[in-house]
Scaffold this motif. Structure first.
Motif, PDB file in Angstrom:
ATOM      1  N   HIS A  53       0.814  -1.233   0.000  1.00 44.98           N
ATOM      2  CA  HIS A  53       0.000   0.000   0.000  1.00 44.98           C
ATOM      3  C   HIS A  53       0.846   1.282   0.000  1.00 44.98           C
ATOM      4  O   HIS A  53       2.036   1.279   0.304  1.00 44.98           O
ATOM      5  N   ALA A  54       0.178   2.372  -0.338  1.00 44.08           N
ATOM      6  CA  ALA A  54       0.841   3.684  -0.411  1.00 44.08           C
ATOM      7  C   ALA A  54       0.865   4.344   0.973  1.00 44.08           C
ATOM      8  O   ALA A  54       0.531   3.711   1.979  1.00 44.08           O
ATOM      9  N   LEU A  55       1.223   5.606   0.993  1.00 53.25           N
ATOM     10  CA  LEU A  55       1.498   6.317   2.250  1.00 53.25           C
ATOM     11  C   LEU A  55       0.440   6.138   3.334  1.00 53.25           C
ATOM     12  O   LEU A  55       0.759   5.829   4.478  1.00 53.25           O
ATOM     13  N   THR A  56      -0.816   6.378   2.977  1.00 54.72           N
ATOM     14  CA  THR A  56      -1.841   6.361   4.031  1.00 54.72           C
ATOM     15  C   THR A  56      -2.803   5.188   3.887  1.00 54.72           C
ATOM     16  O   THR A  56      -3.873   5.203   4.474  1.00 54.72           O
ATOM     17  N   GLY A  57      -2.406   4.206   3.086  1.00 54.32           N
ATOM     18  CA  GLY A  57      -3.236   3.010   2.937  1.00 54.32           C
ATOM     19  C   GLY A  57      -3.064   2.083   4.131  1.00 54.32           C
ATOM     20  O   GLY A  57      -2.420   2.411   5.132  1.00 54.32           O
ATOM     21  N   ASP A  58      -3.643   0.916   4.010  1.00 55.91           N
ATOM     22  CA  ASP A  58      -3.561  -0.061   5.097  1.00 55.91           C
ATOM     23  C   ASP A  58      -3.776  -1.455   4.530  1.00 55.91           C
ATOM     24  O   ASP A  58      -3.783  -1.647   3.314  1.00 55.91           O
ATOM     25  N   GLY A 151       1.421   0.906  -5.724  1.00 57.19           N
ATOM     26  CA  GLY A 151       1.508   2.249  -6.300  1.00 57.19           C
ATOM     27  C   GLY A 151       2.139   3.204  -5.312  1.00 57.19           C
ATOM     28  O   GLY A 151       2.018   3.039  -4.089  1.00 57.19           O
ATOM     29  N   SER A 152       2.848   4.217  -5.840  1.00 58.32           N
ATOM     30  CA  SER A 152       3.425   5.267  -5.008  1.00 58.32           C
ATOM     31  C   SER A 152       4.397   4.661  -3.984  1.00 58.32           C
ATOM     32  O   SER A 152       5.316   3.937  -4.384  1.00 58.32           O
ATOM     33  N   MET A 153       4.181   4.862  -2.684  1.00 63.59           N
ATOM     34  CA  MET A 153       5.086   4.226  -1.719  1.00 63.59           C
ATOM     35  C   MET A 153       5.023   2.697  -1.841  1.00 63.59           C
ATOM     36  O   MET A 153       5.999   1.996  -1.555  1.00 63.59           O
ATOM     37  N   ALA A 220      -1.346  18.858   6.851  1.00 59.80           N
ATOM     38  CA  ALA A 220      -0.446  17.964   6.103  1.00 59.80           C
ATOM     39  C   ALA A 220      -1.227  17.210   5.023  1.00 59.80           C
ATOM     40  O   ALA A 220      -0.782  17.072   3.884  1.00 59.80           O
ATOM     41  N   ARG A 221      -2.407  16.727   5.389  1.00 63.89           N
ATOM     42  CA  ARG A 221      -3.215  15.973   4.430  1.00 63.89           C
ATOM     43  C   ARG A 221      -3.740  16.879   3.306  1.00 63.89           C
ATOM     44  O   ARG A 221      -3.835  16.457   2.154  1.00 63.89           O
ATOM     45  N   MET A 222      -4.081  18.128   3.660  1.00 62.42           N
ATOM     46  CA  MET A 222      -4.555  19.056   2.621  1.00 62.42           C
ATOM     47  C   MET A 222      -3.451  19.282   1.590  1.00 62.42           C
ATOM     48  O   MET A 222      -3.699  19.277   0.386  1.00 62.42           O
ATOM     49  N   THR A 227      -1.333  17.654  -4.112  1.00 61.49           N
ATOM     50  CA  THR A 227      -0.338  17.001  -4.973  1.00 61.49           C
ATOM     51  C   THR A 227      -0.872  15.722  -5.608  1.00 61.49           C
ATOM     52  O   THR A 227      -0.295  15.224  -6.568  1.00 61.49           O
ATOM     53  N   TYR A 228      -1.946  15.143  -5.069  1.00 63.65           N
ATOM     54  CA  TYR A 228      -2.498  13.897  -5.633  1.00 63.65           C
ATOM     55  C   TYR A 228      -3.457  14.175  -6.795  1.00 63.65           C
ATOM     56  O   TYR A 228      -3.853  13.264  -7.505  1.00 63.65           O
ATOM     57  N   LEU A 229      -3.897  15.455  -6.924  1.00 58.87           N
ATOM     58  CA  LEU A 229      -4.825  15.813  -8.002  1.00 58.87           C
ATOM     59  C   LEU A 229      -4.046  16.507  -9.121  1.00 58.87           C
ATOM     60  O   LEU A 229      -2.832  16.634  -9.041  1.00 58.87           O
ATOM     61  N   GLY A 339      -4.444  12.817 -12.094  1.00 57.32           N
ATOM     62  CA  GLY A 339      -3.212  13.097 -11.358  1.00 57.32           C
ATOM     63  C   GLY A 339      -2.697  11.833 -10.684  1.00 57.32           C
ATOM     64  O   GLY A 339      -3.037  10.704 -11.072  1.00 57.32           O
ATOM     65  N   HIS A 340      -1.871  12.010  -9.644  1.00 59.32           N
ATOM     66  CA  HIS A 340      -1.208  10.877  -8.981  1.00 59.32           C
ATOM     67  C   HIS A 340      -2.197   9.787  -8.553  1.00 59.32           C
ATOM     68  O   HIS A 340      -1.945   8.591  -8.719  1.00 59.32           O
ATOM     69  N   ASP A 341      -3.350  10.187  -8.003  1.00 57.84           N
ATOM     70  CA  ASP A 341      -4.311   9.200  -7.484  1.00 57.84           C
ATOM     71  C   ASP A 341      -4.960   8.351  -8.570  1.00 57.84           C
ATOM     72  O   ASP A 341      -5.754   7.450  -8.249  1.00 57.84           O
ATOM     73  N   ALA A 342      -4.610   8.586  -9.851  1.00 51.63           N
ATOM     74  CA  ALA A 342      -5.180   7.762 -10.934  1.00 51.63           C
ATOM     75  C   ALA A 342      -4.903   6.275 -10.709  1.00 51.63           C
ATOM     76  O   ALA A 342      -5.685   5.431 -11.125  1.00 51.63           O
ATOM     77  N   PHE A 343      -3.811   5.972 -10.011  1.00 53.99           N
ATOM     78  CA  PHE A 343      -3.498   4.549  -9.790  1.00 53.99           C
ATOM     79  C   PHE A 343      -4.515   3.887  -8.852  1.00 53.99           C
ATOM     80  O   PHE A 343      -4.549   2.666  -8.718  1.00 53.99           O
ATOM     81  N   LEU A 344      -5.338   4.710  -8.199  1.00 52.49           N
ATOM     82  CA  LEU A 344      -6.402   4.167  -7.345  1.00 52.49           C
ATOM     83  C   LEU A 344      -7.754   4.211  -8.051  1.00 52.49           C
ATOM     84  O   LEU A 344      -8.716   3.600  -7.591  1.00 52.49           O
ATOM     85  N   LEU A 345      -7.827   4.970  -9.148  1.00 52.77           N
ATOM     86  CA  LEU A 345      -9.150   5.303  -9.694  1.00 52.77           C
ATOM     87  C   LEU A 345      -9.436   4.817 -11.110  1.00 52.77           C
ATOM     88  O   LEU A 345     -10.592   4.594 -11.453  1.00 52.77           O
TER      89      LEU A 345
HETATM   90  N1  LIG Z   1      -3.818   8.881  -1.856  1.00 50.34           N
HETATM   91  C1  LIG Z   1      -2.711   8.004  -1.649  1.00 50.34           C
HETATM   92  C2  LIG Z   1      -1.557   8.505  -2.448  1.00 50.34           C
HETATM   93  C3  LIG Z   1      -0.253   8.669  -1.760  1.00 50.34           C
HETATM   94  O1  LIG Z   1       0.740   8.347  -2.659  1.00 50.34           O
HETATM   95  C4  LIG Z   1      -2.428   7.883  -0.192  1.00 50.34           C
HETATM   96  O2  LIG Z   1      -2.895   8.727   0.559  1.00 50.34           O
HETATM   97  O3  LIG Z   1      -1.801   6.935   0.208  1.00 50.34           O
END
Ligand SMILES: N[C@@H](CCO)C(=O)O
Ligand SMILES: CC(=O)SCCNC(=O)CCNC(=O)[C@H](O)C(C)(C)COP(=O)(O)OP(=O)(O)OC[C@H]1O[C@@H](n2cnc3c(N)ncnc32)[C@H](O)[C@@H]1OP(=O)(O)O
Length: 483
Positions: A53-58, A151-153, A220-222, A227-229, A339-345
């Motif tokens: 998972h990426a930065l804030t996934g689980d 994806g990402s991290m 921080a999340r904002m 950057t994800y869009l 944007g970056h979040d396309a890997f989730l969408l």
């Molecule tokens: N939206 C994802 C992208 C971070 O790369 C996350 O929060 O983990």
């Protein structure tokens, strides 16, 4: 919940019996790992796919927990008949070391003091996360992977896996990621960290049991979300629209994302995980090609056309370094404005690319679920108007229970006008060819070719319409995939 869901799932917890040694030499006396699994492990344990998972996934990558309003974070590609097909594969996802969703991290209790670690938690790296996943798999009796993806991290972990455990996996998929964190990525992470650290409640990381540094974490999340869009997706999603309370929609969106994040993430984890991301440099400041020289797995590397946070050049660097070692690598670009979040969408393109790489592709992976339909008894004018309004060339006609009973095409309407026919009954086709979501895409494409039809309605086992497969979609996918 849809038919193609893994259904209700639970997070499991694995407790290591031994202390866990980090790359730095530090040791964690007790470590728990939260993980989920979907699908069945086959008898020779050769069907395992690890998802990172990426930065804030689980660990909750797919399916539903009882209390969920939304399914797991990568449900679009994990499930029966999807790219990570749980009818075939045994899919595992675990929460990373340093995280806050069940795996040991700064918010966990330090067994020596009986208090939360806070900043006494040792520094973690991407390599540590991967070593812990490797330990988990070993303890579950799994000694090889059919594939690994992230994806990402998560993509950084995939690359680290391929370098650290080269013989362990057959296929590796890296999405919207990099082998070397860039100064710009570090810069955004630093601003986010400063937002947390400068929150008066942060208290040098010792806030557990008291007030959380919510303002800092929310800020921080904002920053992260911007950057994800992409510029395009922001225009599309929000424009300059104003919400009732005189805020721009984009402001209200960021506030919402910031606020909701504070109830699901630990500020110290955010500091530790962004630190691990920033320190990731597989070239070791020298040569990526050299670091990749032992890799054995086949690769698919995917970037996103509108990702300015992890721009395509970073994926291309990975592809070049793999290629220079004669490693079999496919490079694909998602054409997306997300944007970056396309890997989730980007559900359609992702399912197409991942399934192709993993060796199978079904109609359900690429069909469009957004179909314009009319009910029995509609008029020719209604069909023509709907075609213009929705830019549709095929309108399925449904009975009251959603079963398809006919189809009218723009070509039928043209014929009606030319021949002065005013009744829809005289032009629509009642003898309809259909497909179903689990059908192999190539066999559906052959039916379309053999019968010279450009769209095939997709029905479930009751004959109810669930989507449409069009030749335009297939060629767009193949075209996009080839870029
Ligand atoms: N939206 C994802 C992208 C971070 O790369 C996350 O929060 O983990
Ligand atoms: C791989 C991983 O690590 S997984 C971790 C990824 N998941 C997350 O990070 C969760 C946070 N969300 C995201 O990152 C992204 O939103 C995505 C990519 C997951 C989902 O994107 P989308 O489906 O486009 O959803 P979107 O970004 O519009 O967010 C929807 C939320 O924003 C809210 N929202 C949308 N527009 C507005 C607005 N103008 N004002 C206020 N709130 C808004 C929605 O109500 C919804 O709220 P909810 O999540 O509380 O139900």
């Amino acid at each position: 919940m849809t038919e193609r869901s893994v259904g209700y799932v639970e997070t499991k917890h694995h407790h290591l019996k031994e202390p866990f040694r980090l790359v730095s030499g530090d040791e964690l006396a007790e470590v728990s790992i939260a993980y989920e699994t979907y699908g069945k492990l086959n008898s020779d344990k050769s069907n395992v796919i690890l998802i990172c998972h990426a930065l804030t996934g689980d660990a909750h990558a797919a399916g539903w927990h009882e209390e969920d309003k939304k399914p797991g974070w990568w449900d679009v590609v994990i499930g029966p008949g999807k790219a990570f097909d749980t009818n075939k594969y045994f899919v595992i996802c675990s929460n990373v070391l340093g995280g806050c969703k069940g795996t040991t991290g700064p918010a966990s209790t330090n067994p020596q003091s009986g208090l939360p670690y806070g900043l006494s938690f040792p520094r973690v790296t991407i390599e540590d996360m991967v070593n812990l996943q490797h330990t988990l798999l070993n303890n579950l009796g799994i000694s090889s992977l059919y594939a690994i993806a992230g994806g990402s991290m998560g993509g950084m972990q995939v690359l680290q896996w391929a370098v650290s455990y080269p013989g362990f996996m057959k296929r590796a998929i890296v999405l919207a990621s990099t082998a070397i964190s860039s100064p710009q990525q570090i810069a955004f992470n630093e601003v986010a960290r400063q937002a947390i650290i400068r929150d008066p409640y942060w208290n040098d990381g010792d806030y557990y049991g008291g007030q959380l540094p919510k303002q800092g974490l929310s800020l921080a999340r904002m920053i992260g979300h911007i950057t994800y869009l992409s510029d395009d997706s922001m225009h599309d999603k929000f424009g300059r629209d104003i919400r009732e309370n005189e805020m721009f929609q984009v402001e209200s969106y960021l506030h919402h994302q910031g606020d909701t994040f504070t109830s699901r993430f630990d500020p110290n984890s955010y500091l530790y995980l962004t630190g691990a991301v920033d320190n990731f440099d597989l070239s070791n400041g020298f040569s990526l090609a050299k670091s990749f020289s032992n890799i054995e797995s086949e690769f698919m590397v995917i970037s996103v056309s509108s990702d300015w946070l992890y721009p395509s050049y970073q994926s291309e660097e990975i592809v070049q370094a793999l290629g220079s070692n004669d490693i079999n690598v496919q490079y694909r670009k998602l054409i997306s404005h997300f944007g970056h979040d396309a890997f989730l969408l980007e559900k359609g393109q992702l399912n197409y690319l991942l399934s192709t790489f993993l060796g199978h592709l079904t109609v359900g992976d690429v069909m469009s679920e957004d179909v314009s339909t009319l009910r029995e008894g509609c008029t020719l004018e209604e069909a023509a108007q709907l075609m213009i309004l929705k830019n549709a060339t095929h309108i399925p006609i449904l009975d009251a229970s959603g079963r398809i009973t006919g189809i009218v095409t723009s070509w039928d309407i043209t014929g009606a006008v030319a021949n002065k026919i005013s009744s829809i009954e005289k032009i629509l086709s009642r003898d309809i060819l259909t497909s179903h979501p689990d059908e192999n895409l190539s066999s559906a494409a052959l039916i379309m070719e053999d019968h010279a039809i450009s769209a095939l309605p997709v029905v479930d086992e009751r004959g109810c319409l669930v989507g449409i497969l069009s030749s335009d979609t297939i060629s767009a996918m193949v075209g996009r995939g080839a870029k």
